[in-house]
Motif scaffolding. Sequence first.
Motif, PDB file in Angstrom:
ATOM      1  N   GLN A  92       0.809  -1.216   0.000  1.00 25.21           N
ATOM      2  CA  GLN A  92       0.000   0.000   0.000  1.00 25.21           C
ATOM      3  C   GLN A  92       0.842   1.265   0.000  1.00 25.21           C
ATOM      4  O   GLN A  92       0.405   2.316   0.473  1.00 25.21           O
ATOM      5  CB  GLN A  92      -0.945  -0.007   1.208  1.00 25.21           C
ATOM      6  N   TRP A  93       2.058   1.215  -0.529  1.00 24.72           N
ATOM      7  CA  TRP A  93       2.927   2.394  -0.498  1.00 24.72           C
ATOM      8  C   TRP A  93       2.335   3.601  -1.223  1.00 24.72           C
ATOM      9  O   TRP A  93       2.554   4.736  -0.775  1.00 24.72           O
ATOM     10  CB  TRP A  93       4.332   2.072  -1.012  1.00 24.72           C
ATOM     11  N   PRO A  94       1.574   3.461  -2.330  1.00 28.95           N
ATOM     12  CA  PRO A  94       1.018   4.677  -2.945  1.00 28.95           C
ATOM     13  C   PRO A  94       0.082   5.429  -2.001  1.00 28.95           C
ATOM     14  O   PRO A  94       0.158   6.657  -1.882  1.00 28.95           O
ATOM     15  CB  PRO A  94       0.268   4.154  -4.172  1.00 28.95           C
ATOM     16  N   LEU A  95      -0.774   4.689  -1.316  1.00 33.42           N
ATOM     17  CA  LEU A  95      -1.676   5.333  -0.365  1.00 33.42           C
ATOM     18  C   LEU A  95      -0.893   5.947   0.792  1.00 33.42           C
ATOM     19  O   LEU A  95      -1.219   7.042   1.267  1.00 33.42           O
ATOM     20  CB  LEU A  95      -2.699   4.324   0.157  1.00 33.42           C
ATOM     21  N   GLY A  96       0.152   5.283   1.234  1.00 32.54           N
ATOM     22  CA  GLY A  96       0.981   5.810   2.314  1.00 32.54           C
ATOM     23  C   GLY A  96       1.638   7.133   1.951  1.00 32.54           C
ATOM     24  O   GLY A  96       1.689   8.060   2.760  1.00 32.54           O
ATOM     25  N   VAL A  97       2.119   7.230   0.720  1.00 29.79           N
ATOM     26  CA  VAL A  97       2.741   8.481   0.260  1.00 29.79           C
ATOM     27  C   VAL A  97       1.712   9.612   0.247  1.00 29.79           C
ATOM     28  O   VAL A  97       1.983  10.730   0.713  1.00 29.79           O
ATOM     29  CB  VAL A  97       3.367   8.287  -1.138  1.00 29.79           C
ATOM     30  N   VAL A  98       0.528   9.316  -0.259  1.00 28.10           N
ATOM     31  CA  VAL A  98      -0.523  10.346  -0.331  1.00 28.10           C
ATOM     32  C   VAL A  98      -0.957  10.760   1.073  1.00 28.10           C
ATOM     33  O   VAL A  98      -1.077  11.956   1.371  1.00 28.10           O
ATOM     34  CB  VAL A  98      -1.717   9.834  -1.158  1.00 28.10           C
ATOM     35  N   LEU A  99      -1.174   9.798   1.955  1.00 28.71           N
ATOM     36  CA  LEU A  99      -1.597  10.132   3.323  1.00 28.71           C
ATOM     37  C   LEU A  99      -0.524  10.901   4.080  1.00 28.71           C
ATOM     38  O   LEU A  99      -0.841  11.817   4.857  1.00 28.71           O
ATOM     39  CB  LEU A  99      -1.971   8.861   4.082  1.00 28.71           C
ATOM     40  N   LEU A 100       0.725  10.557   3.862  1.00 28.72           N
ATOM     41  CA  LEU A 100       1.815  11.286   4.507  1.00 28.72           C
ATOM     42  C   LEU A 100       1.857  12.738   4.019  1.00 28.72           C
ATOM     43  O   LEU A 100       2.006  13.668   4.822  1.00 28.72           O
ATOM     44  CB  LEU A 100       3.146  10.592   4.234  1.00 28.72           C
ATOM     45  N   THR A 101       1.685  12.938   2.729  1.00 27.01           N
ATOM     46  CA  THR A 101       1.692  14.290   2.173  1.00 27.01           C
ATOM     47  C   THR A 101       0.519  15.108   2.703  1.00 27.01           C
ATOM     48  O   THR A 101       0.688  16.269   3.104  1.00 27.01           O
ATOM     49  CB  THR A 101       1.635  14.228   0.634  1.00 27.01           C
ATOM     50  N   VAL A 102      -0.663  14.525   2.714  1.00 31.49           N
ATOM     51  CA  VAL A 102      -1.841  15.236   3.227  1.00 31.49           C
ATOM     52  C   VAL A 102      -1.680  15.507   4.726  1.00 31.49           C
ATOM     53  O   VAL A 102      -2.058  16.578   5.215  1.00 31.49           O
ATOM     54  CB  VAL A 102      -3.122  14.441   2.918  1.00 31.49           C
ATOM     55  N   GLY A 103      -1.101  14.564   5.448  1.00 30.70           N
ATOM     56  CA  GLY A 103      -0.866  14.775   6.880  1.00 30.70           C
ATOM     57  C   GLY A 103       0.085  15.926   7.148  1.00 30.70           C
ATOM     58  O   GLY A 103      -0.133  16.729   8.061  1.00 30.70           O
ATOM     59  N   VAL A 104       1.150  16.022   6.347  1.00 32.14           N
ATOM     60  CA  VAL A 104       2.076  17.157   6.486  1.00 32.14           C
ATOM     61  C   VAL A 104       1.343  18.461   6.184  1.00 32.14           C
ATOM     62  O   VAL A 104       1.527  19.469   6.883  1.00 32.14           O
ATOM     63  CB  VAL A 104       3.307  16.968   5.572  1.00 32.14           C
ATOM     64  N   GLY A 105       0.491  18.450   5.166  1.00 30.80           N
ATOM     65  CA  GLY A 105      -0.291  19.649   4.852  1.00 30.80           C
ATOM     66  C   GLY A 105      -1.223  20.039   5.987  1.00 30.80           C
ATOM     67  O   GLY A 105      -1.358  21.221   6.308  1.00 30.80           O
ATOM     68  N   LEU A 106      -1.847  19.055   6.611  1.00 29.82           N
ATOM     69  CA  LEU A 106      -2.725  19.359   7.750  1.00 29.82           C
ATOM     70  C   LEU A 106      -1.945  19.920   8.931  1.00 29.82           C
ATOM     71  O   LEU A 106      -2.430  20.816   9.640  1.00 29.82           O
ATOM     72  CB  LEU A 106      -3.491  18.111   8.165  1.00 29.82           C
TER      73      LEU A 106
END
Length: 108
Positions: free
Chosen positions: A28-42
């Motif tokens: 699930q690395w693609p989802l992990g990358v997206v969630l990490l990026t959105v988390g940093v934005g939050l």
Amino acid sequence: MTPRAGGTGATRPPLYTRRPVLAGLIRQWPLGVVLLTVGVGLLLVAADFWRRGLITIGLGVAAAGVLRLLLPVRRAGFLAVRSRLVDVVLCLSVGVLLTVFAVVIPAG
């Protein structure tokens, strides 16, 4: 089982049987990358850097669309929710619109 080239005689079982949780996370690395990026934005939004945070979130969502476009269904993991066309169009449009709105809104 066949022996490894130049190795002993025993082979190791695949990762998904030895460590299924780790194999699932790696898959699930693609989802992990997206969630990490959105988390940093939050976190940036919470730290009162709303413009940078929204741009980061928008780029993360747009990256989800690009990953969904480029990766096959087997590798896209949980990014593959609907058909490829719907996923790509929705993620790219929301990501680009969020980024554009963050840039266009005047700082007050």
